[in-house]
Every structure is written in C-alpha cells, then in structure tokens.
Design a protein around this motif. Sequence first.
Motif, short mmCIF file in Angstrom:
data_model
loop_
_atom_site.label_atom_id
_atom_site.label_comp_id
_atom_site.label_asym_id
_atom_site.label_seq_id
_atom_site.Cartn_x
_atom_site.Cartn_y
_atom_site.Cartn_z
N ARG A 1 -2.84 -11.48 -8.98
CA ARG A 1 -3.19 -12.41 -10.05
C ARG A 1 -2.69 -13.80 -9.69
O ARG A 1 -1.55 -13.96 -9.24
N THR A 2 -3.56 -14.79 -9.85
CA THR A 2 -3.22 -16.18 -9.57
C THR A 2 -3.39 -17.02 -10.83
O THR A 2 -3.95 -16.56 -11.82
N SER A 3 -2.93 -18.26 -10.76
CA SER A 3 -3.00 -19.13 -11.93
C SER A 3 -3.32 -20.56 -11.50
O SER A 3 -2.84 -21.03 -10.47
N GLY A 4 -4.16 -21.23 -12.31
CA GLY A 4 -4.42 -22.64 -12.10
C GLY A 4 -5.08 -22.99 -10.79
O GLY A 4 -4.93 -24.10 -10.28
N GLY A 5 -5.83 -22.07 -10.22
CA GLY A 5 -6.51 -22.36 -8.98
C GLY A 5 -5.63 -22.28 -7.74
O GLY A 5 -6.09 -22.53 -6.63
N SER A 6 -4.36 -21.97 -7.92
CA SER A 6 -3.45 -21.86 -6.78
C SER A 6 -3.76 -20.60 -5.98
O SER A 6 -4.14 -19.58 -6.52
N SER A 7 -3.59 -20.71 -4.66
CA SER A 7 -3.82 -19.54 -3.81
C SER A 7 -2.62 -18.62 -3.77
O SER A 7 -2.71 -17.48 -3.32
N GLN A 8 -1.47 -19.10 -4.27
CA GLN A 8 -0.27 -18.28 -4.29
C GLN A 8 -0.30 -17.34 -5.49
O GLN A 8 -0.44 -17.80 -6.63
N PRO A 9 -0.18 -16.05 -5.29
CA PRO A 9 -0.21 -15.12 -6.43
C PRO A 9 1.02 -15.22 -7.30
O PRO A 9 2.13 -15.49 -6.81
N ILE A 10 0.82 -15.06 -8.60
CA ILE A 10 1.95 -15.00 -9.53
C ILE A 10 2.32 -13.55 -9.84
O ILE A 10 3.32 -13.30 -10.51
N ALA A 11 1.52 -12.61 -9.35
CA ALA A 11 1.84 -11.20 -9.58
C ALA A 11 1.03 -10.31 -8.66
O ALA A 11 -0.12 -10.62 -8.34
N THR A 12 1.64 -9.24 -8.23
CA THR A 12 0.90 -8.13 -7.65
C THR A 12 0.98 -6.99 -8.66
O THR A 12 2.06 -6.71 -9.20
N THR A 13 -0.15 -6.39 -8.94
CA THR A 13 -0.24 -5.43 -10.04
C THR A 13 -0.79 -4.09 -9.56
O THR A 13 -1.72 -4.05 -8.77
N GLU A 14 -0.18 -3.04 -10.07
CA GLU A 14 -0.73 -1.70 -9.91
C GLU A 14 -0.91 -1.13 -11.32
O GLU A 14 0.00 -1.22 -12.14
N ALA A 15 -2.07 -0.58 -11.58
CA ALA A 15 -2.33 0.03 -12.88
C ALA A 15 -2.80 1.46 -12.67
O ALA A 15 -3.54 1.75 -11.73
N TYR A 16 -2.33 2.34 -13.55
CA TYR A 16 -2.69 3.76 -13.47
C TYR A 16 -3.26 4.18 -14.82
O TYR A 16 -2.63 3.99 -15.86
N VAL A 17 -4.47 4.74 -14.80
CA VAL A 17 -5.14 5.20 -16.01
C VAL A 17 -5.10 6.72 -16.05
O VAL A 17 -5.42 7.39 -15.05
N HIS A 18 -4.73 7.27 -17.19
CA HIS A 18 -4.56 8.72 -17.34
C HIS A 18 -5.86 9.46 -17.02
O HIS A 18 -6.97 8.97 -17.27
N GLU A 19 -5.68 10.66 -16.47
CA GLU A 19 -6.84 11.45 -16.03
C GLU A 19 -7.81 11.79 -17.16
O GLU A 19 -8.99 12.02 -16.91
#
Length: 241
Positions: free
Chosen positions: A130-148
């Motif tokens: 995830r980035t913000s304001g057009g910056s190429s530097q990420p503000i977060a790396t995210t992992e999401a898990y959805v129940h089966e």
Amino acid sequence: MARIPRYKELAEELRAEILAGEYSEDSFPTESDLCKRYGVSRFTVREALRALQSEGLIARKRGSGTIIQPAVARGGALHQPLSNVGEIQQYARDTQAKFERMGEAPLPKAIAEQAGIVAGGRWTRFKGLRTSGGSSQPIATTEAYVHESLAEAARKVAPGEETIFRQLERLAGIRIAVVTQDIQAVAASSEVAKRLGVPKRSPCLLIVRCYKDADGNILEISANHHPGDRFAYSMHIEVDG
C-alpha cells in the motif's frame, strides 16, 4: 443507535480533506468559514479542530490561525487515524493498494497466536503493498486471510478502494459486526524488509486486525507491517467526566 456527535463528523470530513491534500500548509479555512460552510456553531468547529490538532494534522497559533502540519513535522510519516471502521475505510480510499490473490494456504502460527485461534485450515490468502500520495515507497505490506467458509466470495474479491471485508459483505451476504486490532512494535523480517525497502530488523508497526461476525466468528484476518519512519497511528480519546 446513538448519533455521532457533530464535531466528530466534522473532524472526519476535514481529516479526509487534509489527508487527500486539498489544503496547502497555509490555506486552511478560518473558524468563521467552517461555521458558514457546514452550518455549525463555533463550539462544534473548535472541538473538531481540537481533535485534528491532537492527531498532529494541524497546528493552531494565536494570531496565525490554523495551519496544516507538514509531513516532516509529524516525523515524515503518514499520520493516520484508524480508530473505527469509518477511518479504516477512509484509509483504504486515501491510499493505493496492489494486491495479489495467492491461492489457499494454512493460517500461519504467528498470526493465529495473535488472533487467539488455531493455526492451519484453508484460508484464501492475499498479499500486497500500500502506498500513499503517489509515492513509490510503500507505507505497508499487507497479508490478508479469508476464512474457508467464504472461499467462493474470496475468489471474486478485487483490489480497489473498497476494503476486502466490505467486498466480502457484499459478495457473501454477511455482516462484519466487530473489528479488533492488535498493535505491536516489531523488527522487520528479511521478507518484510525487502518488500518495504528498508534494512532488515528496522522498526515496524505491526497491526493485526480480526474481522468478526455477530457470533464472534473470525471471517478475515489482516497483518499489516508499517515502516516506522513512514506511518504513525493516531487516536482521539474522549475523557469521561
């Protein structure tokens, strides 16, 4: 349901405009302008501005009015309130995300322990930056898990402004009733450091969110690593009495 105080609604609207970059540092409206624009009292405006000031988004000086705090004054970080579902959704709209569906995978032990459930199972996994304001530097790396139990809906989830949990509600006809957050200071692992572009063992803010239905069943879990110099978590807390 209890109505949200008007000053909180106003603070949310102004916060969204500030984070969207709609004001320069010295172009913020006066109290009188805000009263006229929103049809509220001066007391309401002042309470809203007090909330934004406590979050570090604005500064108020006698004789100078209200100014937007530049990023450097906030430690060079995105100063983001994530204290309720509305703010989480606003965060998703104000930033840009690139997600990939990674197929099905067991829930990792480390995340399961933080969520207080058993590891394993067959969860649909998403991974992204995830980035913000057009910056190429990420503000977060995210992992999401959805129940089966939501595997079919998870296959239809698409990256965009809408959060994964809102898409799941729409696609599966469910309702997320509770969101819990576990916030922890951690050192970046090799993988996290590489994805964020920071040195290994750099300070990170780890936010693990559990999205639950009314019966307390966890339907989605997200683990978000934020680099310490690019992201700040803020809260506005009311003092009882």
